[in-house]
Motif scaffolding. Structure first.
Motif, PDB file in Angstrom:
ATOM      1  N   LYS A 111     -34.488  18.684 -11.460  1.00 58.41           N
ATOM      2  CA  LYS A 111     -33.786  20.020 -11.077  1.00 58.41           C
ATOM      3  C   LYS A 111     -33.948  20.691 -12.404  1.00 58.41           C
ATOM      4  N   HIS A 112     -33.643  20.200 -13.655  1.00 59.82           N
ATOM      5  CA  HIS A 112     -33.615  21.062 -14.851  1.00 59.82           C
ATOM      6  C   HIS A 112     -35.186  21.041 -15.338  1.00 59.82           C
ATOM      7  N   CYS A 113     -35.982  20.180 -14.956  1.00 65.52           N
ATOM      8  CA  CYS A 113     -37.422  20.257 -15.609  1.00 65.52           C
ATOM      9  C   CYS A 113     -37.337  19.978 -16.905  1.00 65.52           C
ATOM     10  N   THR A 114     -36.460  19.140 -17.582  1.00 63.80           N
ATOM     11  CA  THR A 114     -36.520  18.621 -18.883  1.00 63.80           C
ATOM     12  C   THR A 114     -36.613  17.151 -19.133  1.00 63.80           C
TER      13      THR A 114
ATOM     14  N   HIS B 121     -36.508  15.628 -15.374  1.00 61.97           N
ATOM     15  CA  HIS B 121     -35.536  15.962 -14.434  1.00 61.97           C
ATOM     16  C   HIS B 121     -35.983  16.821 -13.411  1.00 61.97           C
TER      17      HIS B 121
ATOM     18  N   ASN C 136     -30.911  21.002 -24.678  1.00 65.46           N
ATOM     19  CA  ASN C 136     -32.403  20.718 -24.206  1.00 65.46           C
ATOM     20  C   ASN C 136     -32.498  19.888 -23.131  1.00 65.46           C
ATOM     21  N   CYS C 137     -31.594  19.128 -22.855  1.00 69.83           N
ATOM     22  CA  CYS C 137     -31.492  18.275 -21.487  1.00 69.83           C
ATOM     23  C   CYS C 137     -31.176  19.212 -20.389  1.00 69.83           C
ATOM     24  N   SER C 138     -30.151  19.985 -20.620  1.00 68.98           N
ATOM     25  CA  SER C 138     -29.870  20.975 -19.523  1.00 68.98           C
ATOM     26  C   SER C 138     -30.619  22.096 -19.056  1.00 68.98           C
ATOM     27  N   SER C 139     -31.353  22.593 -19.947  1.00 68.51           N
ATOM     28  CA  SER C 139     -32.315  23.911 -19.790  1.00 68.51           C
ATOM     29  C   SER C 139     -33.255  24.173 -20.761  1.00 68.51           C
TER      30      SER C 139
ATOM     31  N   ARG D 294     -34.645  26.845 -20.570  1.00 68.91           N
ATOM     32  CA  ARG D 294     -34.488  28.421 -20.954  1.00 68.91           C
ATOM     33  C   ARG D 294     -33.538  28.559 -22.210  1.00 68.91           C
ATOM     34  N   TRP D 295     -32.554  27.834 -21.973  1.00 67.37           N
ATOM     35  CA  TRP D 295     -31.414  27.750 -23.030  1.00 67.37           C
ATOM     36  C   TRP D 295     -31.925  27.363 -24.479  1.00 67.37           C
TER      37      TRP D 295
END
Length: 469
Positions: free
Chosen positions: A317-320, A315, A133-136, A138-139
């Motif tokens: 870049k990741h928008c999380t 974030h 959830n921190c990384s993406s 979409r994932w």
């Protein structure tokens, strides 16, 4: 309680956890089934009240936003405080423990999985999904879509096989004489605890109110979601329990550490491995869903100045929402180390019901305070009154039956009072508290205009920083 909207929010891992607790406290199969049906009815009453609040106060944030606007900052802060410290982390802990139990049960078929093994696997699952959830975004959403299939497969398989078993004449535990036979009549307090156990499975009926601002045509879609989802979920849960009782005696169900696994071993034979896999998929998706939605409440709290603005940052870049996710992850791992699943369900369900009751009481107060306000949806006064009567009886008898578990929850909520008075309410707060809240950065309101083809629109940004580099 995880997933998309409507029934997808409600149907979750609770139905694989709660049947044992409901039966244990209700004392008989018949009373347990009555508790499941009435639990769905109570959820429907609460949903109708939340539908009126959702279209009258069209703000995301659910209970917290409504209570803050109607009762003011202190009560709203206590709802937020209980959600951040108790509701979300404890629910995550229960789902994670269920995940690890169902994964490990086939490895330890003759005994309960070791305490350390379940905690380590639960912690690994929480850490992995927090990283996702921190990384993406979409994932996270793709995991949610894929793993939703797990719970649908498990429940569909249980109901179909169970009904087939009944059609073959195997329903001894469901005959009226057997269903309502009990060694001792349960006390009112025990029945209240049975409702708390069932309410954990039904929790999630108010999740659509957390994203009201994102719902298309809420005046039509909010009540539609309620009218369709709550009866369907109640039917699914009742049929699932009937399927359990068609293959297991009450004693067998109470002795089982993983009810769906035991059901599969008795009726599916060589295909029984499907059950722990399906439940593990369901609970894995449930953890992901709760982590995904918890950041919305944190953002609402930071927007109102009740939480550090750090928790509303995302974030670059990741928008999380990494800070909010890390706080939720840390709180969950603490609860994993100190609680047992059965007590944790009573604990979080008591606090959930407390929050629901305060919100429904806010509806009545708002009716009295603003009688001429236009309400697109206006339920009969009997709906909130009946809900509050049940609410008062349930919480009162639950507190008498489990004073330690419920009392600890109340104590943690009350610790929010000095925090609010010292760090939020006082106009001349110390620099330390202001820094703790992240409010020492003062920025004027900014307005951004975004241009889309044929549809420019404006976003008003609050005075909180929202980007982490």
């Amino acid at each position: 309680p995880e997933g998309g909207g409507g029934g997808g929010n409600i149907i979750g891992s609770g139905i694989f956890i709660s049947p044992k607790g409901v039966l244990e406290h209700s004392g008989s199969v018949g009373v347990a089934l009555v508790v499941w049906v009435l639990g769905g009815g109570i959820a429907a009453l609460g949903s109708l009240c939340y539908a009126e609040l959702g279209v009258t106060i069209p703000k995301s944030g659910g209970d917290y936003s409504y209570v803050t606007q109607i009762f003011g900052g202190l009560v709203g802060f206590l709802v937020l405080w209980s959600a951040v410290l108790i509701m979300y982390p404890t629910t995550l802990a229960v789902i994670a423990l269920t995940f690890s139990t169902y994964v490990l049960q086939p490895v330890f078929p003759e005994c309960e999985p070791p305490y350390l093994a379940t905690r380590l696997l639960s912690t690994a699952c929480i850490l992995f999904l927090t990283w996702v959830n921190c990384s993406s975004v979409r994932w996270a959403t793709r995991i949610q879509d894929v793993f939703t299939v797990g719970k649908l497969l498990a429940l569909g398989l249980i109901i179909a096989v169970g009904l087939g078993h009944i059609c073959n004449g195997n329903y001894e535990s469901l005959r009226p004489q057997a269903a309502f036979s009990m060694e001792a009549v349960p006390s009112v307090g025990q029945i209240a605890l049975a409702f708390l156990q069932a309410s954990f499975a039904f929790s999630g009926w108010n999740f659509l109110n957390y994203v009201t601002e994102e719902v298309v045509d809420p005046q039509r879609n909010l009540p539609r979601a309620i009218y369709i989802s709550v009866p369907v979920v109640t039917l699914v849960y009742t049929l699932t329990n009937i399927a359990y009782f068609s293959s297991m005696s009450p004693e067998e169900l109470l002795a089982s550490n993983a009810v769906a696994v035991t059901f599969g071993e008795k009726l599916l034979g060589g295909f029984s491995v499907v059950m722990p896999i399906s439940v593990a998929l369901s609970t894995f998706g449930g953890i992901n869903g709760y982590l995904f939605t918890s950041s919305r409440l944190c953002f609402s709290g930071a927007r109102e100045g009740h939480l550090p603005s750090l928790l509303a940052m995302i974030h670059l870049k990741h928008c999380t929402p990494i800070p909010a996710l890390l706080v939720c992850c840390a709180a969950t791992m603490v609860i994993l180390c100190v609680g047992e699943t059965h007590n944790l369900i009573n604990y979080v369900s008591f606090i959930n019901y407390l929050s629901y009751g305060v919100t429904v009481a806010a509806l009545l107060y708002y009716r009295w305070k603003n009688p001429t306000l236009y309400r697109p949806i206006k339920v009969s006064l009997l709906v909130p009154v009946c809900y509050l009567c049940f609410w008062a009886l349930l919480l009162g008898f639950s507190l008498l039956s489990e004073p330690l578990v419920c009392g600890v929850g109340l104590l943690i909520i009350l610790t929010g009072v000095p925090v609010y008075l010292l760090a939020v309410h006082r106009p001349n707060r110390s620099q330390t508290f202001r820094r703790m809240l992240g409010q020492y950065i003062h920025r004027p309101h900014k307005t951004y205009t975004l241009h889309r083809p044929h549809k420019p629109y404006t976003i008003h940004r609050p005075h909180i920083p929202c980007i982490i580099h």
